[in-house]
Scaffold this motif. Sequence first.
Motif, PDB file in Angstrom:
ATOM      1  N   THR A   1    -100.685  67.911-108.397  1.00  0.00           N
ATOM      2  CA  THR A   1    -100.073  68.201-107.005  1.00  0.00           C
ATOM      3  C   THR A   1     -99.336  66.984-106.556  1.00  0.00           C
ATOM      4  OG1 THR A   1    -101.896  67.517-105.678  1.00  0.00           O
ATOM      5  CG2 THR A   1    -101.323  70.047-106.538  1.00  0.00           C
ATOM      6  N   GLY A   2     -99.671  65.591-106.977  1.00  0.00           N
ATOM      7  CA  GLY A   2     -99.475  64.508-106.576  1.00  0.00           C
ATOM      8  C   GLY A   2     -99.966  63.795-105.061  1.00  0.00           C
ATOM      9  N   ARG A   3    -100.854  64.719-104.568  1.00  0.00           N
ATOM     10  CA  ARG A   3    -101.540  64.337-103.251  1.00  0.00           C
ATOM     11  C   ARG A   3    -102.424  63.185-103.606  1.00  0.00           C
ATOM     12  NH1 ARG A   3    -104.963  68.407-101.754  1.00  0.00           N
ATOM     13  NH2 ARG A   3    -104.998  67.598 -99.618  1.00  0.00           N
ATOM     14  N   PRO A   4    -102.855  62.247-102.820  1.00  0.00           N
ATOM     15  CA  PRO A   4    -103.586  61.194-102.791  1.00  0.00           C
ATOM     16  C   PRO A   4    -104.970  61.761-102.798  1.00  0.00           C
ATOM     17  CG  PRO A   4    -102.686  61.143-100.779  1.00  0.00           C
ATOM     18  CD  PRO A   4    -101.968  62.289-101.548  1.00  0.00           C
ATOM     19  N   VAL A   5    -105.923  60.814-103.297  1.00  0.00           N
ATOM     20  CA  VAL A   5    -107.436  61.104-102.943  1.00  0.00           C
ATOM     21  C   VAL A   5    -107.741  59.862-102.891  1.00  0.00           C
ATOM     22  CG1 VAL A   5    -109.484  61.772-103.950  1.00  0.00           C
ATOM     23  CG2 VAL A   5    -107.460  63.124-104.537  1.00  0.00           C
ATOM     24  N   ALA A   6    -108.863  59.567-101.620  1.00  0.00           N
ATOM     25  CA  ALA A   6    -109.547  58.221-101.375  1.00  0.00           C
ATOM     26  C   ALA A   6    -110.649  58.509-101.671  1.00  0.00           C
ATOM     27  CB  ALA A   6    -109.333  58.097 -99.933  1.00  0.00           C
ATOM     28  N   LEU A   7    -111.331  57.154-102.130  1.00  0.00           N
ATOM     29  CA  LEU A   7    -112.840  57.426-102.340  1.00  0.00           C
ATOM     30  C   LEU A   7    -113.136  56.055-101.636  1.00  0.00           C
ATOM     31  CD1 LEU A   7    -115.283  57.942-104.168  1.00  0.00           C
ATOM     32  CD2 LEU A   7    -114.380  56.302-105.963  1.00  0.00           C
ATOM     33  N   VAL A   8    -114.404  56.397-100.908  1.00  0.00           N
ATOM     34  CA  VAL A   8    -115.089  55.240-100.099  1.00  0.00           C
ATOM     35  C   VAL A   8    -116.338  55.213-100.499  1.00  0.00           C
ATOM     36  CG1 VAL A   8    -115.706  54.688 -97.827  1.00  0.00           C
ATOM     37  CG2 VAL A   8    -113.628  55.914 -98.157  1.00  0.00           C
ATOM     38  N   VAL A   9    -117.029  53.933-101.084  1.00  0.00           N
ATOM     39  CA  VAL A   9    -118.050  53.908-101.403  1.00  0.00           C
ATOM     40  C   VAL A   9    -118.753  52.847-100.538  1.00  0.00           C
ATOM     41  CG1 VAL A   9    -117.779  54.393-103.839  1.00  0.00           C
ATOM     42  CG2 VAL A   9    -117.447  52.027-103.244  1.00  0.00           C
ATOM     43  N   PHE A  10    -119.976  52.717-100.202  1.00  0.00           N
ATOM     44  CA  PHE A  10    -120.737  52.123 -99.223  1.00  0.00           C
ATOM     45  C   PHE A  10    -122.362  51.919 -99.489  1.00  0.00           C
ATOM     46  CE2 PHE A  10    -119.916  56.201 -97.248  1.00  0.00           C
ATOM     47  CZ  PHE A  10    -120.887  56.436 -96.896  1.00  0.00           C
ATOM     48  N   ASP A  11    -122.744  50.942 -98.935  1.00  0.00           N
ATOM     49  CA  ASP A  11    -124.089  50.818 -99.149  1.00  0.00           C
ATOM     50  C   ASP A  11    -124.711  49.987 -98.005  1.00  0.00           C
ATOM     51  OD1 ASP A  11    -123.984  48.166 -99.790  1.00  0.00           O
ATOM     52  OD2 ASP A  11    -124.323  48.623-102.012  1.00  0.00           O
ATOM     53  N   VAL A  12    -126.125  50.122 -97.809  1.00  0.00           N
ATOM     54  CA  VAL A  12    -126.716  49.396 -96.351  1.00  0.00           C
ATOM     55  C   VAL A  12    -126.695  48.155 -96.983  1.00  0.00           C
ATOM     56  CG1 VAL A  12    -128.532  49.567 -94.766  1.00  0.00           C
ATOM     57  CG2 VAL A  12    -127.823  51.793 -95.789  1.00  0.00           C
ATOM     58  N   ASP A  13    -126.476  47.192 -95.983  1.00  0.00           N
ATOM     59  CA  ASP A  13    -126.900  45.576 -96.150  1.00  0.00           C
ATOM     60  C   ASP A  13    -128.079  45.430 -96.195  1.00  0.00           C
ATOM     61  OD1 ASP A  13    -123.916  45.305 -96.399  1.00  0.00           O
ATOM     62  OD2 ASP A  13    -123.732  44.902 -94.209  1.00  0.00           O
ATOM     63  N   HIS A  14    -128.653  44.622 -97.063  1.00  0.00           N
ATOM     64  CA  HIS A  14    -130.241  44.244 -97.018  1.00  0.00           C
ATOM     65  C   HIS A  14    -131.104  45.149 -96.968  1.00  0.00           C
ATOM     66  CE1 HIS A  14    -128.282  39.991 -96.721  1.00  0.00           C
ATOM     67  NE2 HIS A  14    -127.710  40.543 -95.603  1.00  0.00           N
ATOM     68  N   PHE A  15    -130.855  46.513 -97.536  1.00  0.00           N
ATOM     69  CA  PHE A  15    -131.546  47.645 -97.443  1.00  0.00           C
ATOM     70  C   PHE A  15    -133.058  47.256 -98.173  1.00  0.00           C
ATOM     71  CE2 PHE A  15    -133.160  51.863 -98.835  1.00  0.00           C
ATOM     72  CZ  PHE A  15    -133.134  52.515 -97.624  1.00  0.00           C
ATOM     73  N   LYS A  16    -133.282  46.542 -99.035  1.00  0.00           N
ATOM     74  CA  LYS A  16    -134.622  46.304 -99.792  1.00  0.00           C
ATOM     75  C   LYS A  16    -135.358  45.310 -98.806  1.00  0.00           C
ATOM     76  CE  LYS A  16    -136.959  44.415-103.583  1.00  0.00           C
ATOM     77  NZ  LYS A  16    -137.894  43.389-102.852  1.00  0.00           N
ATOM     78  N   THR A  17    -134.786  44.613 -98.127  1.00  0.00           N
ATOM     79  CA  THR A  17    -135.428  43.746 -97.137  1.00  0.00           C
ATOM     80  C   THR A  17    -135.950  44.748 -95.742  1.00  0.00           C
ATOM     81  OG1 THR A  17    -134.171  41.666 -97.495  1.00  0.00           O
ATOM     82  CG2 THR A  17    -135.312  41.768 -95.330  1.00  0.00           C
TER      83      THR A  17
END
Length: 342
Positions: free
Chosen positions: A212-228
Amino acid sequence: MRTDIPSALNSADGRWIATKGIAAYLVVLNLNGTIFGLIVFGAPDRWTSTQAGTFGVGVGQLVLGGLLYAAAGRLPQVVWSCLPLFMICATTFQSLLVDMRHQLGLLLLVPILYSAYYLNNRMLAATLAVAIAGNAVSMARPPLGVYASAEIVFFTIVAALVSLTVKRLRREVERLVILLARDASTDPLTGALNRRSFDEVFRAALADSVQTGRPVALVVFDVDHFKTINDTHGHAAGDRILCDVTEILRQCCRSTDYVGRLGGDEFALLMPGADSEEGAAIAERLRSGLAHGSGGGATLSVGVASAPAGGVTVAELTAAADQALYSAKRMGRNRIATFEGI
């Protein structure tokens, strides 16, 4: 925010499989008529025109069943809805030809079972009405049996009870299938899609984007210093933060977006029809909400990319978003970076 995936029966392949299953069932159903005809054909007495007609109807039913199976994927829904009515009429006609009134009730239960499991309540009611009428006509044919009225009432009660039982079983099966599908597709802690289910939705969204030509956004994230956080405050505190992430996402993203937990503290948000700018705006609401709200001061690093600029395959767009995420971490964490801006 969506945490469901399209059902297999909503796909073209799923519809074909379901229709093929129904058609195979109807082939077996049509065997009733053929068996009728073969029994009559093999009778020791002379083969009369009535018997010949019975045999012809039976063979015709079997041929019809084979044609239905062969053309299963190309026939409209109305054909499958009306078939039980036709089967009842054909079987009743055969019963009138050779006077098999006492066996008819058992044979009529087959299309009733089909209607109760596959069709809606309106078509089931129509099937029941035609079956009860057909059985009554057959039982009322001279010579009238002593218990004809009782047998008509008995068949009516049995047919209704069988229909109600099958409908209830169908609803229970559907409920269990939904529960199993949900458990198989979602992360038990956060309720987000698991990696496998998210990838399925991801591939489908990109295929639609290419078409269709429509865009698709992908947002990736993680929690800072999660192991700590886990090491300092315990895994229970870490789990609460992960749940906070999905809860804040529910409040700030669109109803058409998909969120998935890719593993550990890594999440992804898929936004069909959105570009990187819109993805970054949602990401900022999530980041600030977690930092100042229920997240207990936890922060996020976020990478945003969109198709087609960041790629048109799962691997390409994921790599672009990951590259933006690594850029956000290099710049000091607790920030958002877009693939187009690095």
